[in-house]
Write an enzyme that holds these catalytic residues in place. Sequence first.
Site, short mmCIF file in Angstrom:
data_model
loop_
_atom_site.label_atom_id
_atom_site.label_comp_id
_atom_site.label_asym_id
_atom_site.label_seq_id
_atom_site.Cartn_x
_atom_site.Cartn_y
_atom_site.Cartn_z
N SER A 171 4.27 -3.01 0.21
CA SER A 171 4.59 -2.58 1.57
C SER A 171 5.97 -3.11 1.96
CB SER A 171 3.49 -3.04 2.52
OG SER A 171 3.58 -2.37 3.77
N ASP B 92 -2.69 6.58 -0.13
CA ASP B 92 -1.79 5.88 0.78
C ASP B 92 -0.95 6.91 1.53
OD1 ASP B 92 0.06 4.30 2.09
OD2 ASP B 92 0.69 3.18 0.31
N HIS C 261 -3.54 2.54 2.05
CA HIS C 261 -2.39 1.65 1.81
C HIS C 261 -2.82 0.25 1.42
CE1 HIS C 261 1.62 0.02 2.21
NE2 HIS C 261 1.22 -0.84 3.14
#
EC number: 2.3.1.31
Length: 381
Positions: free
Chosen positions: A153, A320, A353
Amino acid sequence: MDQSPFPDIAHQTASFSDGLVLDCGTTLQRLEVAYRTYGSLNAEKSNAILICHALTGDQYVAEPHPLTGKPGWWNALVGAGKPVDTDRFFVICANVLGGCMGSTGPRSRRDHGADEPWSIDFPAITVQDMVRAQKKLVDWLGIERLFAVVGGSMGGMQVLAWASLFPDRVFAAVPIATAPYHSAQNIAFHEVGRQAIYTDPDFHGGHYRTHGVIPARGLAVARMTAHITYLSEAALTRKFGRRLQRQNALAAPVFGERFAVESYLEHQGSSFVRRFDANSYLVITRAMDYFDLAADHGGSLSAAFRGTKTRFLLVSFSSDWLFPTAESRAMARALNQVAANVSFVEIVSDKGHDAFLLDEPDFHRTVAGFISGAAEAAGLQ
């Protein structure tokens, strides 16, 4: 008196009196980087792996958190005998610049020596500023080249920035569930969270600490909004569906009984405000929004990596929707255009995610295999 729900605690830190020049033009005259290390640095100082954390993470990657007591946020990946093996590698994780767990940020004292914190007046920072602060730590530890930089991320953004800014300092890079820029949709979600903080009556223009309060409601809503983006519809359905907290829903007062997913989000919000600072949230989300590697290189993403000798493993997850696979494919194409050594893997998962933080055997095998191969190529025993 500061009535923050989490106390100021002692962290392992490195202090730099020469400060840090930021991309915005401001110079931080005093810089502290809070960090943790795991494993042992070998005699050649060639086995160091830097872990870069995401938006709401911190340096406590593989040990109980000092405030919450919860296990390290990447215990699934980092530790003895795990893909990032602390029996073999010297693992470093630093709290990012702008954070609230010991590194210089809005909770820190201002440069001019007054006791008052920066608060909302903390200067704007970029992901690249975060990386330059980390480089100071790596230099201070006496490490000339990192064997690997790994992160997911926002941590993946830092990995990309490391490989772009300091390619000769990174042998291998593993950006996970990330992108070379923040999309308009992601910026929009961040702005909803920021507005929730701004409009909390306890925000006080960002100087809430001097009033002895925190914008807990606004920060909780920001966390709740963001947390939705970390999950997939399949994950939410599997975990909660349309389940109610109690079966006799209409017997409850006013709006009826709450759904289980509502209670889950409320818990995420209320627990978050006990360990995170609202001004740090504002500063860091804005840094993510500013991130755009191609724009920094004349609109060419491949130019950001021209001449690199770093080897890359790009990892995405099929469900995601915050950082979709298409963005990792675009990175792979850009790296191919400069003949970089790059592997790309999409992990099939319905967990969204946050899959990169969870028990995903295919993901763990992929990372372990890449690190093993890279270690052999680097001559690490």
